[in-house]
Design a protein around this motif. Structure first.
Motif, short mmCIF file in Angstrom:
data_model
loop_
_atom_site.label_atom_id
_atom_site.label_comp_id
_atom_site.label_asym_id
_atom_site.label_seq_id
_atom_site.Cartn_x
_atom_site.Cartn_y
_atom_site.Cartn_z
N UNK A 1 0.84 -1.22 0.00
CA UNK A 1 0.00 0.00 0.00
C UNK A 1 0.86 1.25 0.00
N UNK A 2 0.48 2.23 -0.82
CA UNK A 2 1.15 3.52 -0.86
C UNK A 2 0.10 4.63 -0.81
N UNK A 3 0.43 5.66 -0.06
CA UNK A 3 -0.48 6.79 0.03
C UNK A 3 -0.58 7.50 -1.31
N UNK A 4 -1.82 7.70 -1.76
CA UNK A 4 -2.07 8.39 -3.03
C UNK A 4 -3.10 9.51 -2.78
N UNK A 5 -2.66 10.76 -2.68
CA UNK A 5 -3.59 11.86 -2.42
C UNK A 5 -4.71 11.97 -3.44
#
Length: 439
Positions: free
Chosen positions: A225-229
């Protein structure tokens, strides 16, 4: 959501969130019931606080519905990993956004109440109530996010269970903390606020347990999982119509209070009591919508236009039945309803006819709300926003400004059904335009 008969599916999907929405708004309603027994000024203080708590709830519902729409849409496309990605982004967003809103609302309390309240006692009571109530925002944001995540998968019963737990806690501890029962000291209006915050916290803790430790159709994505604004922006975009629909209620109460304050503080207290009773009726339709939006979003994502339209048509019919029933109850028993709020003779004198006037727009309310929700589900966000702005802000303010100058306080009451009728007419033309774009 893609195969079951539409009407049974709508009822299966709508009744639990309907009950949950009903419970959501009983927090402030229950506070008013017990606070009214302290004094009319205490009831007025809670009435002045209601726009703030409504706005706080609007942020929670708007964010939650944005998560709900995307979870249902990705599941309709059979994109499980993307649905789980929405869950992770949605929960983090709810927690961080809840902290930010908590700070902002705490900072605006004094200037807000100074603008609208001249009576020092009412001002003091309002501050006592909201300085505690403001801390409900974080548990409110998080538990509604989890509620909408589960509803987006078709699980409507579990969210109702943890919502019920919080409301039952609030109902039990409201009189205990307000009046001081057993070992608990009498806290007055502060007790109502403490009970409310603790009730939301109970719901949040149970909601987290359900999501983390029971089997659900989606889960928190952690691996890779990666933060994606951009996902957060999409959540806000999809939830914006629901936020506006609920937030406008706060602005509507605020500017209505500003009109009524010119007549008397009793008029403000009455409108606060009426709005809480009215919200219990409107919540039936909002609960219906929370059940219909996942169905419409799922079938829009699956490309099934026939089921999409059938859901909208039957949802509108059911919404009219709900609002018609509410109209009958409020218009036939206005005295009994106002007595629940310890209404004075002065409040009764204008409150009874006011209730009967304002309820005449309920059927049109149901139609417009359902149309806005359909348009939201098919990704025509701007038109859904336009409908909500017309119904609760633009037309209402215009009519209120005009009619109050013609008929005084009675003109304020007439403004409500007038705005609903005009907006409903506008919905017909907006639907035609959306249908042409969809072809």
């Amino acid at each position: 959501m893609g195969t079951k008969a539409i009407v049974p599916l709508i009822m299966q999907m709508s009744l639990p969130p309907l009950f949950s929405m009903f419970l959501q708004y009983t927090y402030n309603f229950v506070d008013c019931l017990f606070v009214a027994q302290i004094s009319e000024k205490a009831l007025t203080a809670v009435s002045f606080s209601f726009p703030l708590t409504t706005l706080m709830l609007a942020f929670s519902i708007g964010t939650g519905v944005g998560i709900n729409v995307l979870v249902a849409r990705y599941l309709g496309r059979k994109e499980q990993d993307e649905a789980n990605n929405i869950v992770s982004h949605g929960l983090l967003l709810s927690f961080l956004f809840g902290i930010l809103l908590n700070v902002i609302f705490y900072l605006i309390l004094e200037p807000y109440f100074h603008i609208f309240i001249k009576d020092e006692e009412i001002y003091a009571l309002s501050m006592q109530y909201m300085k505690i109530c403001v801390f409900l925002q974080i548990p409110n944001m998080v538990h509604i996010a989890i509620q909408k995540i589960l509803q987006g998968t078709g699980n409507m019963l579990t969210p109702m269970a943890f919502q019920t737990a919080g409301v039952v806690f609030n109902f039990i501890f409201d009189p205990i903390l307000i009046f001081g029962l057993g070992p608990f000291p009498a806290m007055g209006i502060k007790g109502a606020a403490v009970s409310t915050v603790l009730g939301y916290t109970v719901s949040m803790l149970i909601a987290f347990y359900v999501l983390l430790f029971t089997k659900q159709k989606v889960k928190i994505k952690t691996k890779g999982w990666k933060l994606n604004p951009a996902v957060w922006i999409n959540i806000f975009r999809c939830g914006m119509p629901s936020f506006i629909m609920n937030a406008l209620g706060a602005f509507m109460v605020t500017f209505t209070n500003s009109f009524l304050a010119a007549y008397s503080m009793t008029a403000v207290a009455f409108f606060g009591a009426y709005f809480k009773a009215q919200q219990l009726v409107v919540m039936t339709v909002n609960g219906l919508i929370q059940g219909c939006i996942p169905i419409m979003s799922f079938n829009f994502g699956a490309g099934n236009k026939e089921r999409l339209k059938k859901t909208m048509i039957w949802g509108t019919v059911i919404a009219m039945l709900f609002m018609g029933t509410g109209e009958l109850i409020l218009s036939l028993f206005p005295k009994e309803i106002l007595k629940v709020f310890m209404a004075s003779e002065e409040m009764m004198s204008f409150g009874v006819p006011a209730l009967r006037i304002m309820t005449t727009g309920y059927l049109f309310n149901g139609i417009a709300t359902m149309v806005a929700s359909y348009i939201q589900s098919v990704n025509q966000i701007r038109y859904s926003i336009v409908i909500n702005l017309l119904r609760q802000l633009v037309m209402l303010y215009i009519f209120m400004w005009l009619f109050s100058r013609c008929w005084g306080m009675t003109g304020v009451w007439i403004s409500f059904p007038a705005a609903e009728i005009v907006t409903c007419i506008c919905c017909f033309f907006i639907m035609k335009k959306v249908e042409r774009q969809e072809k």
